[in-house]
Scaffold this motif. Sequence first.
Motif, PDB file in Angstrom:
ATOM      1  N   GLY A 157       0.506  -0.726   0.393  1.00 34.71           N
ATOM      2  CA  GLY A 157       0.195   0.290  -0.029  1.00 34.71           C
ATOM      3  C   GLY A 157       0.676   1.257   0.219  1.00 34.71           C
ATOM      4  N   VAL A 158       0.743   2.591  -0.534  1.00 30.19           N
ATOM      5  CA  VAL A 158       1.187   3.379  -0.767  1.00 30.19           C
ATOM      6  C   VAL A 158       0.073   4.618  -0.524  1.00 30.19           C
ATOM      7  CG1 VAL A 158       2.732   5.238  -2.147  1.00 30.19           C
ATOM      8  CG2 VAL A 158       2.314   2.632  -2.033  1.00 30.19           C
ATOM      9  N   SER A 159       0.364   5.736   0.623  1.00 33.36           N
ATOM     10  CA  SER A 159      -0.167   6.421   1.004  1.00 33.36           C
ATOM     11  C   SER A 159       0.959   8.154   0.877  1.00 33.36           C
ATOM     12  CB  SER A 159      -0.863   6.212   2.197  1.00 33.36           C
ATOM     13  OG  SER A 159      -1.423   7.998   2.801  1.00 33.36           O
ATOM     14  N   GLY A 160       0.942   8.712  -0.477  1.00 33.79           N
ATOM     15  CA  GLY A 160       2.317  10.243  -0.304  1.00 33.79           C
ATOM     16  C   GLY A 160       3.360   9.443   0.026  1.00 33.79           C
ATOM     17  N   THR A 196       4.019   7.942   2.788  1.00 34.81           N
ATOM     18  CA  THR A 196       4.331   6.171   3.432  1.00 34.81           C
ATOM     19  C   THR A 196       3.974   5.555   2.312  1.00 34.81           C
ATOM     20  OG1 THR A 196       4.343   7.856   5.439  1.00 34.81           O
ATOM     21  CG2 THR A 196       3.919   5.428   5.657  1.00 34.81           C
ATOM     22  N   ALA A 197       4.800   3.717   2.848  1.00 29.27           N
ATOM     23  CA  ALA A 197       4.150   2.567   2.137  1.00 29.27           C
ATOM     24  C   ALA A 197       3.980   2.156   3.198  1.00 29.27           C
ATOM     25  CB  ALA A 197       4.716   2.082   1.222  1.00 29.27           C
ATOM     26  N   THR A 198       3.016   1.179   3.359  1.00 33.68           N
ATOM     27  CA  THR A 198       2.919  -0.600   4.179  1.00 33.68           C
ATOM     28  C   THR A 198       3.999  -1.621   3.382  1.00 33.68           C
ATOM     29  OG1 THR A 198       0.913   0.504   4.953  1.00 33.68           O
ATOM     30  CG2 THR A 198       1.114  -1.888   5.310  1.00 33.68           C
ATOM     31  N   SER A 216       5.141  -0.466   8.558  1.00 32.97           N
ATOM     32  CA  SER A 216       4.809   1.188   8.646  1.00 32.97           C
ATOM     33  C   SER A 216       6.545   1.573   7.046  1.00 32.97           C
ATOM     34  CB  SER A 216       4.510   1.936   9.133  1.00 32.97           C
ATOM     35  OG  SER A 216       4.274   3.249   8.383  1.00 32.97           O
TER      36      SER A 216
END
Length: 453
Positions: A402-405, A407-409, A418
């Motif tokens: 997962g990618v959010s800005g 920050t990734a998972t 994280s």
Amino acid sequence: MKRYLWVLGFIACLCIGLSVPAQQNQGSRGTVLLLDIQGVIGPAVSGYVQRAMERGGDKGAALIILRMDTPGGLDRAMRDIIRDILASPVPVVGYVAPSGARAASAGTYIMYASHIAAMAPATNLGAATPVQLPMGAPPSPGEGEGKEEGQSSQEAMARKAINDAVAYIKGLAAQRGRNAEWAEQAVREAASLSAQEALELGVIDLVAADIPTLLKNLDGRTVSVAGGETTLRTTGMTITRVEPNWRDRLLAIIANPNVAYILMLVGVYGLIFELANPGFILPGVVGTISLLLALYAFQVLPISSAGLALMLLGIAFMVAEVFVPSFGALGVGGVIAFVIGSVILLDTDVPGYEISWPLIIAAALTSAAFLFVVLSLAIRSQQRPVVSGREQMVGAVGKVTGVSGDTATVRLHGELWSAQGTEPITLGQRVRVTGLEGLRLKVKPEPEEDHHD
């Protein structure tokens, strides 16, 4: 009735009268105790002789025969035997037999101390020079006792040892009326004599081929013992052979330097194994028993304290190598100290009282092999990748789920972490961990060509 009583009384008195001379005759014959001294004279032999002499004195033995075939032995054991002979109220015969036997070194002193000295044909005695001497040339006859100018301390000590041995054997010769001049030659020049030569020079009293001949020749001789003079009546004597008891046999086994050496190693390593692995019990029990037996053997052996200390120090270094990795420094030093200590462990040069070189080499190689295995495992474990803790995370490869800005998972080792990329990352991309800040991973993209699914 009175007539019958008188007849019965007369018969009883006659029986008693006939039995008394028979008992007296039986007592006059007495018993001969035969002791065999074979091999090196050590603590076990001196204890065996001492107990046999005490038994002879308590049970009224008429004669004690020490049948010898020995290359010599320890000075302390020899002096203990001679002390018992000189204090014995029972005549002692030193007998070198059978043919082909010898009474060298310590055996010669015992022959001189015996009340009667005898040899079988084709036997010899002599070579009584002390072997436990410092390095240096033995002193020649006629040299003084003091330390001369330019003479080393070792040579002075050798001179003192020689002179002490000469005085000792000459004193025995004077007490028994034997050839003191040849006794000095036996010590200073290691001279030896055959049985016939010894008889001609007055070193021994007689030559006898066997025990019956010896007893026949001894009959009627008068000897001086601790309690006064006694005349031997050896015709018809009963010969009783005295065997070593279990204690003497046990001491003879464990007082063997090689056996004592092995017992000490088993004891030390057994205790070390037990301390490193509490609860096994058996290594501790075997180690304790072996170590106690070794210490008892060392108590009666001429042990060098420096040699024993070096051995224990070497073992301590080798054990420390296992717990304190020094990349072989402690281990190699321990093996060297162990070998040197083993070589100088016994403070004597008496034949039969040295530790076998093959045994020393085998023990050293076994210890070295153990160290090699331990060091190999230690080096291999250091080169192996870390598989637990924070350290094992760095360098691990995971997959972005997962990618959010910025920050990734990342899925890593079956867990979701994280992560923050040092470079732009995309969903499904493989990333390698470059660091860890708290519970956040530092990652960078992993080139796809390095992984083939």
